[in-house]
Structure formats: C-alpha cells, structure tokens
Design a protein around this motif. Structure first.
Motif, short mmCIF file in Angstrom:
data_model
loop_
_atom_site.label_atom_id
_atom_site.label_comp_id
_atom_site.label_asym_id
_atom_site.label_seq_id
_atom_site.Cartn_x
_atom_site.Cartn_y
_atom_site.Cartn_z
N LEU A 161 0.83 -1.21 0.00
CA LEU A 161 0.00 0.00 0.00
C LEU A 161 0.86 1.26 0.00
O LEU A 161 0.55 2.25 -0.67
N GLY A 162 1.96 1.24 0.76
CA GLY A 162 2.88 2.38 0.76
C GLY A 162 3.52 2.60 -0.61
O GLY A 162 3.67 3.73 -1.07
N ALA A 163 3.89 1.52 -1.28
CA ALA A 163 4.49 1.62 -2.61
C ALA A 163 3.47 2.15 -3.62
O ALA A 163 3.81 2.93 -4.51
N LYS A 219 1.85 9.40 -6.03
CA LYS A 219 2.28 10.77 -5.73
C LYS A 219 3.63 11.12 -6.37
O LYS A 219 4.08 12.26 -6.26
N GLY A 220 4.26 10.14 -7.02
CA GLY A 220 5.54 10.40 -7.67
C GLY A 220 6.70 10.57 -6.69
O GLY A 220 7.67 11.24 -7.00
N LYS A 221 6.58 9.97 -5.53
CA LYS A 221 7.64 10.07 -4.52
C LYS A 221 8.73 9.03 -4.77
O LYS A 221 8.53 8.09 -5.53
N PRO A 222 9.88 9.18 -4.12
CA PRO A 222 10.94 8.16 -4.26
C PRO A 222 10.44 6.80 -3.77
O PRO A 222 9.67 6.71 -2.81
N PRO A 223 10.90 5.71 -4.39
CA PRO A 223 10.36 4.38 -4.12
C PRO A 223 10.94 3.71 -2.86
O PRO A 223 11.50 2.62 -2.94
N ALA A 282 11.76 -1.60 -0.13
CA ALA A 282 11.58 -2.44 1.05
C ALA A 282 10.71 -3.66 0.72
O ALA A 282 10.95 -4.76 1.23
N LEU A 283 9.72 -3.48 -0.15
CA LEU A 283 8.87 -4.59 -0.59
C LEU A 283 9.70 -5.62 -1.35
O LEU A 283 9.56 -6.83 -1.13
N PHE A 284 10.61 -5.16 -2.21
CA PHE A 284 11.47 -6.07 -2.95
C PHE A 284 12.35 -6.86 -1.99
O PHE A 284 12.52 -8.07 -2.14
#
Length: 177
Positions: free
Chosen positions: A146-148, A154-158, A163-165
C-alpha cells in the motif's frame, strides 16, 4: 637443364595424414586460453578448489599480479599450453556452473521484480494469496504494498517499493505467482 615434371599418382595421396589442421589446433588453443581466463575471473578460492595440477593453479593465480597487457597475453598463452596437458572437462563444468548460477540468480531477481510490479499495480488477488501463504509476513507485505502504491501515485521516491522487494527476496517463492 630442363625441369623435370614429376607425375603424382593417386595412390600416393591415399595415406595422407588426416589429423587436425593448423587452424583447428589454433582454435583449440584459443578455447583453452579463454577457459583459463574464465576460470581466473571466478576468483582465487575457486581456482584453489578446482583440483588443478599445481603448475596450472600457480599460473592462474599469477594472472592478477601481472600489470602489463602484453605480459598478460603471453602468460595466457602459457596457461593454454599448460591446460593442454590434462583433461579440462572438470574446469569447463566449473565455469559453466558459475555462468548458469549467475543467470539463475538474475532470472530470480527479474521474477521478483515482476511480482513486485504486479503488487504495486493493484493485483489484490496476488496480495491476498501472498498474505495467506506467508501469514507471519502478511501484515508487513500489505503495508509495504500500500505504501508503494501511494509512492507511485504521488511520484515520490520508491522507499517502500525497495523495502517490498527486499521482503519478497526473503520469502521462499518457489512457484510462479
């Protein structure tokens, strides 16, 4: 004095040597040199574990210490000459295993990237399947997904995507999801 014309008879050519040509011998030598280069690139520990004859092992370990290009080229010719003295099938297996191991690892990373992208792109069925399969990591998996998704929208840094990866790498994903 005149030139004598020698007449060649076909039976003289019947017993001609049918061994490898000079071109084939040179090709074989280059292949052995390349095999030595590939083995040396795998590192000192691999060379020591390969159970090579002592002079071949010593020559392969010396390659990294030679600073000049021309000296390295001549030394690799020497390594190729040494490698003609024993059966190199074991060395070929070591080099092939290392190459295939790398490609297997790379393919695994690509597979994880695809799973991560499917999660971020909104595949809730896959998210639920992973949640059910790995309940101990399910909540963290859902939070990071959900965070990703929010980061992507929003075009923020991934940050959460990375962290998901990392979390997906720790999971024993043994089947195609």
């Amino acid at each position: 004095m005149g030139k004598k014309n020698k007449i060649y008879r076909p039976e003289e050519f019947d017993e001609a040597y049918e061994g490898p040509s000079r071109t084939q011998l040179k090709k074989d030598m280059r292949e052995l040199q390349q095999l030595g280069i590939d083995l040396a690139a795998l590192g000192d520990a691999t060379i020591k574990e390969a159970n090579l004859p002592p002079e071949v092992e010593e020559a392969l370990l010396l390659i990294k210490k030679i600073p000049k290009h021309e000296a390295t080229r001549r030394h690799m010719q020497y390594v190729g000459k040494l490698m003609r003295t024993f059966d190199t099938s074991h060395v070929q297996e070591i080099v092939e295993a290392a190459k295939n191991g790398h490609s297997i690892k790379t393919a695994g990373f690509h597979r994880l990237e695809i799973i991560r992208e499917r999660l971020i792109d909104g595949n809730d069925d896959l998210l639920q399947e992973l949640f059910d399969t790995y309940p101990e990591n399910g909540q963290r998996l859902r939070q990071l997904t959900l965070g990703a998704r929010r980061e992507k929208a929003k075009g923020k840094p991934p940050k959460d995507s990375r962290a998901l990866f990392k979390l997906l790498r720790t999971l024993p994903l043994d089947r195609e999801n």
